[in-house]
Write an enzyme that holds these catalytic residues in place. Sequence first.
Site, short mmCIF file in Angstrom:
data_model
loop_
_atom_site.label_atom_id
_atom_site.label_comp_id
_atom_site.label_asym_id
_atom_site.label_seq_id
_atom_site.Cartn_x
_atom_site.Cartn_y
_atom_site.Cartn_z
N SER A 185 7.96 -4.87 -7.42
CA SER A 185 6.68 -4.25 -7.07
C SER A 185 6.47 -2.87 -7.66
CB SER A 185 6.54 -4.19 -5.55
OG SER A 185 7.56 -3.38 -5.01
N HIS A 213 4.46 -10.89 -5.61
CA HIS A 213 3.59 -10.34 -6.65
C HIS A 213 3.36 -11.32 -7.81
CE1 HIS A 213 3.30 -6.20 -5.11
NE2 HIS A 213 4.51 -6.44 -4.64
N LYS A 244 -1.90 -10.52 -1.39
CA LYS A 244 -2.12 -9.99 -2.73
C LYS A 244 -3.09 -10.92 -3.49
CE LYS A 244 2.37 -7.86 -2.29
NZ LYS A 244 1.83 -6.79 -1.43
#
Lengths: 407, 98
Positions: A185, A213, A244
Site C-alpha cells: 500500500s 489494493h 477500494k
Amino acid sequence: MTILAKHAAYKLAYDELREHGVDPFNVRFDSVLSPTEGMLAGRRTILLGTNNYLGLTFDADCIEKAVEATRRQGTGTTGSRIANGSYDGHMRLEQALASFYGREHAMVFSTGYQANLGVLSTLVGRGDHLMLDADSHASIYDGSRLGASEVIRFRHNSPDDLYKRLRRLEGAPGDRLIVVEGIYSMLGDTAPLKEIAAVKRETGAYLLVDEAHSLGVLGETGRGLAEAAGVEADVDFIVGTFSKSLGSVGGFCVSDSPDFDLMRIVCRPYMFTASLPPGVVASTLEALVKVRAEPELRVSLMRNARRLYDGLGAMGFETGPEANPIVAVAMPNQEVAVIFWKMLLEAGLYLNLALPPATPTNVRLLRTSVSAAHSVQQIDTALAIFADVGRQLGFLGSDRRRAGGVI
Amino acid sequence: MRQNHQLALVDSKVVGWGRPVRDDISAIFEQVLGHPVQVSDGTDIVEDLGMDSLGVMNFVMAIEDFYDISIPLDRIAQIQTVGDLIHAVQDLRSGTPA
C-alpha cells in the site's frame, strides 16, 4: 499527567507537523463531488489519494442498488450474523465472491481490517508458524497478535529470506502460513508471487495473499496478483476489501479449504461484530458485476497510472519500482515532505502524506492513488502542480537527483 | 530498491563463532552504528544506543542472519536490554522453544 501521557513521543511528532500550519491526518472536506474531486476550504480539489481505483463510489447503478436495498431492508442489521441472522444479501455476496474467484467458499467481514484480524488469528494457532512479509499492513500485524501462533517476519519481497526462515523450522511441528500482499500500500510494489509460490510448494506451507489494493486492478479479469502471476492454484486463501476498487466498505476471504465454514463459529472478528448493512452489501454486489463486465475500467486505470508514474519519473522525482495505481514519491526529509504536501494541497491537489512508522525503512512519501475515473487532463493537471511545487522547492532543474537516494 | 541490506552484510571477520555471544553482538552493534560502543547486559538498546524501532528490527535481522536463527516477534517485543538479546539468542541456538 494523563493516562495518554505514554504516547508523548507521538504527540511531539504530531505537534511538529502541525507547526507547519497543516494537519495532514485531519483533512476536512466540505463535500465530495465525484470519485476524483472534492471541495476543500472552498476550493475544488483533485482527489489523488483515496484508493478509489475504479471510481465506483458514484456509479449510478451501485447507488441505485444501495438506495433500493436500504428502502427495502433498512439502514442496518443491528447485530452479528450469529445473533441476528444472515440477510439474503450477505449470502448472495458470498456466492458472488466465490464465483468471481472460482472458489468453493467465501466469507464476508465488516471491514478489510477485520478480515485480516479474523483470518490470521483463526487459521493459525499455538504451535503454528506465521510468516509475514516485513512490510505487511498494520491489519496483518494486528491479526498476528490476536492469534497465538509464533510470528516470524521475512525481508520484504525476498523469497530467499522466506525460504531460509522456513528451512530453519524444519522438523518443528505445526502449520506454516505465508502472508503476502498483492500490491503493497505504500510504494505500490507487487509481491514476487511466482517465486513465493515455489517456496510454498517446496516447504509445504499454506499461502495467503491480501489483494486489498489489487482486486479489480491486476489480472485479466481483475482477480488480482494471483491471477496476473498465474499462480491462483497455489494460493490457499485470498483476503480483500470492498473499500477500494469496489467503492463501499467491508472485507472478505475466499478459499477452497473443505472445512472453511468452520471459521463462522470460531473466528471472533466475524462473530462478535455487526454485519454489513443491506445498502453496503447491495452496492458491493453491483460493483463486483462492474469489475467483471467493464474491463475497460482497468485499461483506463492503468493508462492513468502509467501516465502519472512516467510523468513524475521524467521530472526527476524518485518513485516506487512499478507503474501501478499507487505511485509514491520519495521525499528527502520530513520538513520538505510536509511543506511539499501543503503546497500541493493549496494548489488543489490532495494526496497522502505518509510518514514513518507507517512507511517502510523510515522513508517519507507523498503517496498518490490513481483512479480509472481520472481524466487524462486531471492527471496532467496533477503533474503540472507537482512540477510547479517541485520547482519552487528546488527539486527540479540542475540537480535532478536531489530527491533521489531515499527509497 | 529500498531494502538496502547493509545490516545483513555484517563482516564475518569482525564477528566470530569462537567468542561469547556478547562480543559478537557488540561487534555487530559497532558495525551497524558506525562507532565503538560499550555494552553490558544492562545496556538498553533503544535508550542507550539510540536505535529506533525500525533500527532495532533491522539489527535483529542481522543477528538472525549471523546465527541462522529466527527470533519470533513476541520474543523481540520482550527484548529491551543487550542481556535480553543475548538470552534470546542463546535460547534459540540451544533449541529451547521460543
